[in-house]
Design an enzyme around this catalytic site. Structure first.
Site, PDB file in Angstrom:
ATOM      1  N   ALA A 186       0.778  -1.168  -0.067  1.00 30.95           N
ATOM      2  CA  ALA A 186       0.042   0.051  -0.031  1.00 30.95           C
ATOM      3  C   ALA A 186       0.710   1.340  -0.008  1.00 30.95           C
ATOM      4  CB  ALA A 186      -1.047  -0.009   1.236  1.00 30.95           C
ATOM      5  N   ASP A 187       0.493   2.380  -0.609  1.00 28.43           N
ATOM      6  CA  ASP A 187       1.072   3.508  -0.586  1.00 28.43           C
ATOM      7  C   ASP A 187       0.329   4.682   0.307  1.00 28.43           C
ATOM      8  OD1 ASP A 187       3.265   4.003  -3.192  1.00 28.43           O
ATOM      9  OD2 ASP A 187       2.044   2.412  -3.625  1.00 28.43           O
ATOM     10  N   ARG A 188      -0.903   4.326   0.392  1.00 25.69           N
ATOM     11  CA  ARG A 188      -1.558   5.027   1.408  1.00 25.69           C
ATOM     12  C   ARG A 188      -3.051   4.450   1.704  1.00 25.69           C
ATOM     13  NH1 ARG A 188      -1.644  11.139   2.542  1.00 25.69           N
ATOM     14  NH2 ARG A 188      -0.148  11.259   0.998  1.00 25.69           N
TER      15      ARG A 188
END
Length: 368
Positions: free
Chosen positions: A250-252
């Site tokens: 996940a990036d965010r």
């Protein structure tokens, strides 16, 4: 080399930072020297280093190298803190979607601001910053190993202690995307070391091919049984019963569990839901952004059209018709209702039985 024997994406000694140029993998292993925040910004933007945790650490250490050389700085502690803060804001602009970078910048800005209130020497501000940036590097490896351990144990429980678990992963979430070991790939490593992984499947992850270039490279290097598939083969793979779970990074992650990750993740989640395949997100707590109620507020970075128009993620020859327009988002957002659970270094965030939603805020508070 790291503890696992994997290549290190970040090689740091105080005053010196070298980043593995991941654009050249798997055919060439080359490092670039980073001597200042501008070098760090360019390395991040140009995808020399990528992966949300690695981006944050590389940015922090790039500035650490820069301030370590400011022996002639004559400003006040407040001016030193302001210098660091401005440089961090600049570094955050290199890749806006990954929350780890902005989260790290905010914490480091707060640190130098507090330090400036009590210290009388500007050099003490820089030293406090350097110490904090170096601690990030050490902590990331420990956090990744905890993610791997929690994830492997949870999958064993959810899949009935199966001795033959096969999983699909997307993009690259291993030691090349972190300080070492990895998040989603860390779970795969833990499954393999525990003797229960039958096979890992990885997507090629177009257009930059992080899966075929990087994840496949790590899996082969670590002698983990693995198979590469095209992005468009994932649904067929699931229909054929070849995988029991999908694990992505996940990036965010928004407060409700909506997750921004490499473009194509949403496709995988929809296919997984249709084929009754469990879908997991593996990421450190720093990837969670409680300030965003849902994924609708996540800013999605758009990359250069050249990444689609030319081969090798834009670095090779032209492969598309001249004059065609391009839409090239780097990420998409997977809704929380498609996610089975979120694996963190503090444990696994599961959904409440009552309404099938994540309560991430309470999880984080109880984990402190």
């Amino acid at each position: 080399m790291g503890e696992s024997g994997a290549l290190q994406s970040i090689v740091y000694h105080r005053g010196s930072l070298r980043l593995l140029d991941q654009r050249k993998l798997p055919l060439e292993v080359a490092y670039i020297d980073v001597k200042c925040s501008a070098d760090g910004w360019n390395a991040i933007r140009d995808m020399v280093v990528r992966g949300a945790p690695a981006i944050a650490i590389a940015a922090a250490l790039a500035l650490a190298v820069e301030v370590s050389g400011l022996e002639d700085f004559t400003g006040t502690p407040a001016e030193a803190a302001a210098f660091v803060s401005e440089k961090l804001e600049y570094l955050v602009s290199s890749r806006p979607t990954a929350v780890n970078l902005s989260d790290a910048a905010t914490k480091l800005q707060s640190l130098v601001s507090r330090t400036a209130e009590t210290e009388k020497d500007a050099k003490a501000i820089f030293q406090a910053y350097i110490d904090a940036a170096e601690t990030m590097l050490v902590d990331d490896v420990a956090d990744n190993k905890a993610i791997g351990s929690h994830g492997a144990e949870f999958l064993k429980q959810k899949l009935g202690d199966s001795k033959h678990i096969s999983v699909l992963t997307h993009c690259n979430t291993g030691s090349l995307a972190t300080a070492g070991y990895g998040t989603a790939l860390g779970v795969i490593r833990a499954l393999h070391s525990g003797g229960i992984l039958e096979k890992a499947f990885c997507t090629e992850t177009r257009p930059f091919n992080q899966g075929s270039r990087l994840t496949a490279f790590e899996l082969v290097h670590d002698k983990i049984p693995a198979t590469l598939i095209s992005d468009s083969a994932a649904a067929a793979l699931m229909k054929n019963g070849c995988v029991q779970a999908v694990i992505v990074g996940a990036d965010r992650i928004a407060a409700n569990g909506d997750t921004a990750n490499k473009i194509g993740t949403y496709n995988l989640a929809i296919s997984a839901k249709h084929h009754d395949v469990q879908f997991y997100v593996a990421a450190p707590i720093t990837s969670i952004d409680l300030s965003l109620p849902s994924g609708d507020q996540i800013v999605i970075e758009e990359r250069s059209p050249k990444e689609l128009l030319n081969s090798e993620g834009g670095l090779g020859k032209q492969v598309a018709a001249s004059g065609i327009s391009v839409w090239n988002p780097a990420f998409d957002v997977t809704p929380a209702n498609l996610i089975t659970a979120i694996i963190t270094e503090k444990g696994v965030v599961t959904k409440s039985d009552a309404d099938e939603t994540f309560n991430i805020k309470d999880f984080i508070q109880s984990a402190k």
